[in-house]
Motif scaffolding. Structure first.
Motif, mmCIF file in Angstrom:
data_model
loop_
_atom_site.group_PDB
_atom_site.id
_atom_site.type_symbol
_atom_site.label_atom_id
_atom_site.label_comp_id
_atom_site.label_asym_id
_atom_site.label_seq_id
_atom_site.Cartn_x
_atom_site.Cartn_y
_atom_site.Cartn_z
ATOM 1 N N LEU A 191 -29.687 -37.462 -39.452
ATOM 2 C CA LEU A 191 -29.751 -36.989 -40.838
ATOM 3 C C LEU A 191 -31.170 -36.568 -41.200
ATOM 4 N N LEU A 192 -32.143 -37.314 -40.696
ATOM 5 C CA LEU A 192 -33.538 -36.960 -40.952
ATOM 6 C C LEU A 192 -33.859 -35.596 -40.339
ATOM 7 N N THR A 195 -18.954 -30.320 -40.858
ATOM 8 C CA THR A 195 -19.190 -30.460 -42.299
ATOM 9 C C THR A 195 -20.479 -29.759 -42.710
ATOM 10 N N ILE A 196 -21.557 -30.049 -41.988
ATOM 11 C CA ILE A 196 -22.842 -29.431 -42.311
ATOM 12 C C ILE A 196 -22.749 -27.910 -42.194
ATOM 13 N N GLY A 226 -16.989 -34.823 -36.877
ATOM 14 C CA GLY A 226 -16.926 -34.144 -38.167
ATOM 15 C C GLY A 226 -18.263 -33.780 -38.760
ATOM 16 N N LEU A 227 -19.320 -34.403 -38.278
ATOM 17 C CA LEU A 227 -20.616 -34.184 -38.929
ATOM 18 C C LEU A 227 -21.083 -32.736 -38.826
ATOM 19 N N ALA A 282 -32.355 -32.866 -42.347
ATOM 20 C CA ALA A 282 -32.853 -32.738 -43.718
ATOM 21 C C ALA A 282 -33.913 -31.645 -43.849
ATOM 22 N N ASP A 283 -34.516 -31.259 -42.748
ATOM 23 C CA ASP A 283 -35.523 -30.195 -42.801
ATOM 24 C C ASP A 283 -34.849 -28.827 -42.749
ATOM 25 N N PRO A 284 -35.158 -27.944 -43.702
ATOM 26 C CA PRO A 284 -34.487 -26.641 -43.773
ATOM 27 C C PRO A 284 -34.676 -25.786 -42.524
ATOM 28 N N PHE A 332 -20.548 -38.389 -33.458
ATOM 29 C CA PHE A 332 -20.492 -38.255 -34.922
ATOM 30 C C PHE A 332 -19.400 -37.271 -35.316
ATOM 31 N N LEU A 351 -27.647 -42.486 -36.504
ATOM 32 C CA LEU A 351 -27.325 -41.553 -37.587
ATOM 33 C C LEU A 351 -28.527 -41.242 -38.461
ATOM 34 N N SER A 352 -29.373 -42.231 -38.696
ATOM 35 C CA SER A 352 -30.552 -41.993 -39.539
ATOM 36 C C SER A 352 -31.416 -40.883 -38.972
ATOM 37 N N LEU A 357 -20.978 -26.229 -45.042
ATOM 38 C CA LEU A 357 -21.670 -26.263 -46.332
ATOM 39 C C LEU A 357 -22.593 -25.076 -46.524
ATOM 40 N N GLU A 358 -23.082 -24.512 -45.423
ATOM 41 C CA GLU A 358 -24.096 -23.464 -45.602
ATOM 42 C C GLU A 358 -23.752 -22.165 -44.899
ATOM 43 N N ARG A 374 -32.522 -27.259 -39.869
ATOM 44 C CA ARG A 374 -31.107 -27.059 -40.172
ATOM 45 C C ARG A 374 -30.705 -25.613 -39.900
#
Lengths: 105, 105
Positions: free
Chosen positions: A21-22, A99-100, A95-96, A25-27, A93, A17-18, A103-104, A30
């Motif tokens: 997420l990392l 969800t993401i 739902g991940l 985290a970069d736009p 994962f 997961l780390s 959000l956008e 993403r």
DNA sequence: TCTAAGGTATGATGACTATCGAACCTTGTC
DNA sequence: GACAAGGTTCGATAGTCATCATACCTTAGA
């Protein structure tokens, strides 16, 4: 018969997961994931992504996305195709992605 | 009358998703968030978190969590209390906390 | 007043990150 | 064979990150 892709991809169970997420985290990364998520089953040519970065930087981001388990890449002729690892990610994962994306989008 | 906390916290609307994901990408910080999420309305003393890192490193992680908008901190006497910004996060990033918590709980 | 406990501040370190340009390779097409 | 397009590789750079030890400050309690 199409040859199997020579590009290496991690087993989804080895993905942690780390790292995911990392990667998210970069736009720029993403943005790529969000565009792919609008058509989760469809491959897209890497060269069609419009990002304000050098192409060597793109190569770097493809690698991060691939090694984090978020995307699958396939080399076809002169080009690269990229695709969300939709089913794998939903299983590993739950739902991940939704969800993401929610959000956008 | 208890004095208002002098510790600065960002407005939840100024918090961006990249910072939150970056904060959550660290395993130590994610452990803290997960422990807080099991009791979302409750403050907990910072010194009660068991992490295999130096206390100056803990201070660093508290700052990252606070500045990313994930937690609220309050100084009481000699100690620090920490709490999930549960309502703020649910409003700003619906589903995010629940998804992350479900993945590792 | 002395002391212990909780936290912060200050460097320092090593690792990693995003970014770039230039050179290069490969593939498909004239 | 020549050429353009898609990608990679290779330094290099500047910034950030997690980590630590040390020193320090503040508060509570004896």
């Amino acid at each position: 018969m199409a040859p199997a892709s020579e590009i290496e991809h991690p087993d989804i169970d080895d993905v942690d997961l780390s790292s995911v997420l990392l990667a998210l985290a970069d736009p720029h990364r993403r943005q790529v994931i969000l565009e792919l998520a609008r058509d989760p089953k469809t491959e897209r040519q890497c060269s069609t992504f419009v990002l304000p970065i050098a192409k060597s930087t793109k190569t770097h981001h493809w690698r991060v996305l691939r090694e984090s388990g978020l995307v699958y890449q396939r080399a076809v002729g002169n080009g690269l195709y990229i695709q969300l690892r939709d089913e794998d990610l939903r299983r590993r994962f739950p739902g991940l992605l939704d969800t993401i994306a929610a959000l956008e989008d």
